[in-house]
Motif scaffolding. Structure first.
Motif, PDB file in Angstrom:
ATOM      1  N   GLY A   4      -5.153 -27.828-126.392  1.00  0.00           N
ATOM      2  CA  GLY A   4      -4.989 -29.002-125.532  1.00  0.00           C
ATOM      3  C   GLY A   4      -3.759 -28.873-124.657  1.00  0.00           C
ATOM      4  N   SER A   5      -2.660 -28.367-125.224  1.00  0.00           N
ATOM      5  CA  SER A   5      -1.433 -28.152-124.447  1.00  0.00           C
ATOM      6  C   SER A   5      -1.637 -27.084-123.385  1.00  0.00           C
ATOM      7  N   VAL A   6      -2.328 -26.007-123.727  1.00  0.00           N
ATOM      8  CA  VAL A   6      -2.605 -24.941-122.765  1.00  0.00           C
ATOM      9  C   VAL A   6      -3.428 -25.503-121.606  1.00  0.00           C
ATOM     10  N   MET A   7      -4.421 -26.303-121.908  1.00  0.00           N
ATOM     11  CA  MET A   7      -5.262 -26.889-120.859  1.00  0.00           C
ATOM     12  C   MET A   7      -4.448 -27.826-119.975  1.00  0.00           C
ATOM     13  N   GLN A   8      -3.593 -28.619-120.579  1.00  0.00           N
ATOM     14  CA  GLN A   8      -2.756 -29.544-119.800  1.00  0.00           C
ATOM     15  C   GLN A   8      -1.803 -28.776-118.883  1.00  0.00           C
ATOM     16  N   CYS A   9      -1.260 -27.683-119.370  1.00  0.00           N
ATOM     17  CA  CYS A   9      -0.281 -26.924-118.590  1.00  0.00           C
ATOM     18  C   CYS A   9      -0.921 -26.046-117.516  1.00  0.00           C
ATOM     19  N   CYS A  10      -2.060 -25.427-117.819  1.00  0.00           N
ATOM     20  CA  CYS A  10      -2.644 -24.435-116.908  1.00  0.00           C
ATOM     21  C   CYS A  10      -3.813 -24.972-116.088  1.00  0.00           C
ATOM     22  N   LEU A  11      -4.713 -25.655-116.719  1.00  0.00           N
ATOM     23  CA  LEU A  11      -5.942 -26.041-116.028  1.00  0.00           C
ATOM     24  C   LEU A  11      -5.811 -27.375-115.301  1.00  0.00           C
ATOM     25  N   ALA A  12      -5.057 -28.309-115.866  1.00  0.00           N
ATOM     26  CA  ALA A  12      -4.936 -29.627-115.245  1.00  0.00           C
ATOM     27  C   ALA A  12      -4.341 -29.557-113.834  1.00  0.00           C
ATOM     28  N   PRO A  13      -3.277 -28.800-113.572  1.00  0.00           N
ATOM     29  CA  PRO A  13      -2.753 -28.736-112.198  1.00  0.00           C
ATOM     30  C   PRO A  13      -3.757 -28.142-111.206  1.00  0.00           C
ATOM     31  N   VAL A  14      -4.524 -27.144-111.656  1.00  0.00           N
ATOM     32  CA  VAL A  14      -5.528 -26.539-110.774  1.00  0.00           C
ATOM     33  C   VAL A  14      -6.604 -27.561-110.439  1.00  0.00           C
ATOM     34  N   CYS A  15      -7.083 -28.277-111.425  1.00  0.00           N
ATOM     35  CA  CYS A  15      -8.120 -29.295-111.188  1.00  0.00           C
ATOM     36  C   CYS A  15      -7.581 -30.413-110.297  1.00  0.00           C
ATOM     37  N   GLU A  16      -6.341 -30.794-110.517  1.00  0.00           N
ATOM     38  CA  GLU A  16      -5.736 -31.851-109.696  1.00  0.00           C
ATOM     39  C   GLU A  16      -5.612 -31.397-108.242  1.00  0.00           C
ATOM     40  N   ALA A  17      -5.197 -30.152-108.021  1.00  0.00           N
ATOM     41  CA  ALA A  17      -5.066 -29.621-106.651  1.00  0.00           C
ATOM     42  C   ALA A  17      -6.438 -29.533-105.985  1.00  0.00           C
ATOM     43  N   MET A  18      -7.451 -29.090-106.707  1.00  0.00           N
ATOM     44  CA  MET A  18      -8.804 -28.996-106.147  1.00  0.00           C
ATOM     45  C   MET A  18      -9.334 -30.391-105.812  1.00  0.00           C
ATOM     46  N   GLY A  19      -9.019 -31.359-106.638  1.00  0.00           N
ATOM     47  CA  GLY A  19      -9.433 -32.732-106.364  1.00  0.00           C
ATOM     48  C   GLY A  19      -8.790 -33.258-105.097  1.00  0.00           C
ATOM     49  N   MET A  20      -7.499 -32.959-104.915  1.00  0.00           N
ATOM     50  CA  MET A  20      -6.802 -33.382-103.694  1.00  0.00           C
ATOM     51  C   MET A  20      -7.400 -32.690-102.470  1.00  0.00           C
ATOM     52  N   PHE A  21      -7.727 -31.414-102.606  1.00  0.00           N
ATOM     53  CA  PHE A  21      -8.295 -30.647-101.502  1.00  0.00           C
ATOM     54  C   PHE A  21      -9.647 -31.215-101.081  1.00  0.00           C
ATOM     55  N   PHE A  22     -10.532 -31.449-102.045  1.00  0.00           N
ATOM     56  CA  PHE A  22     -11.878 -31.931-101.726  1.00  0.00           C
ATOM     57  C   PHE A  22     -11.904 -33.421-101.371  1.00  0.00           C
ATOM     58  N   SER A  23     -10.873 -34.163-101.721  1.00  0.00           N
ATOM     59  CA  SER A  23     -10.869 -35.595-101.403  1.00  0.00           C
ATOM     60  C   SER A  23     -10.644 -35.852 -99.911  1.00  0.00           C
ATOM     61  N   ASN A  24     -10.125 -34.875 -99.189  1.00  0.00           N
ATOM     62  CA  ASN A  24      -9.863 -35.024 -97.748  1.00  0.00           C
ATOM     63  C   ASN A  24     -11.042 -34.616 -96.886  1.00  0.00           C
ATOM     64  N   ILE A  25     -12.126 -34.207 -97.449  1.00  0.00           N
ATOM     65  CA  ILE A  25     -13.314 -33.811 -96.661  1.00  0.00           C
ATOM     66  C   ILE A  25     -14.030 -35.066 -96.215  1.00  0.00           C
ATOM     67  N   LYS A  26     -14.317 -35.121 -94.908  1.00  0.00           N
ATOM     68  CA  LYS A  26     -15.024 -36.260 -94.322  1.00  0.00           C
ATOM     69  C   LYS A  26     -16.392 -35.761 -93.853  1.00  0.00           C
ATOM     70  N   VAL A  27     -17.418 -36.496 -94.156  1.00  0.00           N
ATOM     71  CA  VAL A  27     -18.773 -36.155 -93.746  1.00  0.00           C
ATOM     72  C   VAL A  27     -19.277 -37.241 -92.825  1.00  0.00           C
ATOM     73  N   GLU A  28     -19.767 -36.842 -91.671  1.00  0.00           N
ATOM     74  CA  GLU A  28     -20.317 -37.811 -90.722  1.00  0.00           C
ATOM     75  C   GLU A  28     -21.769 -37.481 -90.473  1.00  0.00           C
ATOM     76  N   ASN A  29     -22.601 -38.484 -90.494  1.00  0.00           N
ATOM     77  CA  ASN A  29     -24.026 -38.315 -90.194  1.00  0.00           C
ATOM     78  C   ASN A  29     -24.269 -38.711 -88.756  1.00  0.00           C
ATOM     79  N   LYS A  30     -24.886 -37.856 -87.955  1.00  0.00           N
ATOM     80  CA  LYS A  30     -25.163 -38.169 -86.550  1.00  0.00           C
ATOM     81  C   LYS A  30     -26.640 -38.254 -86.321  1.00  0.00           C
TER      82      LYS A  30
END
Length: 132
Positions: A106-132
């Motif tokens: 659990g500690s390994v996941m919190q230290c290594c995987l959680a920051p990567v998932c958080e960064a990917m979430g921030m990256f994908f949260s800025n994608i805007k999709v527009e339907n034309k």
């Protein structure tokens, strides 16, 4: 040790564990309306079936019941012994060791995987999709 309750001689299967074994004449034999044997044959067949079934069961239980009950008593005593003195403690040891492993991973996941998932979430949260 607790005092055992007396044996109930009237209701010998209070939990209905062997209800499926109860076989009566009507469960085995049945004549449809278009076929009927002579009444005395049907009546005496009922008596013969019931008497034979009951007598054979009583003789078999008289000859074997006490010995088989002794064997099953030993079997369940051995199972209880195994669970109390072997399986239970082994389970406890396993749970203690797995608890440590769970905290470590659990500690390994919190230290290594959680920051990567958080960064990917921030990256994908800025994608805007527009339907034309």
């Amino acid at each position: 040790m607790t005092e055992q309750s007396p044996v109930d001689l009237a209701n010998r299967d209070p939990n209905d564990i062997n209800a499926h074994v109860g076989v009566n004449f009507e469960d085995v034999f049945g004549e449809p309306e278009s076929f009927h044997s002579i009444d005395c044959v049907w009546t005496n067949s009922y008596k013969c079936f019931t008497c034979t079934k009951n007598c054979c069961y009583k003789i078999l239980s008289l000859l074997c019941g006490i010995f088989i009950a002794f064997c099953w008593g030993c079997e369940f005593a051995m199972i209880a012994f195994q669970h109390i003195w072997h399986i239970g403690p082994c389970y406890k040891v396993c749970m203690i060791n797995l608890g440590c492993a769970q905290k470590f991973f659990g500690s390994v996941m919190q230290c290594c995987l959680a920051p990567v998932c958080e960064a990917m979430g921030m990256f994908f949260s800025n994608i805007k999709v527009e339907n034309k």
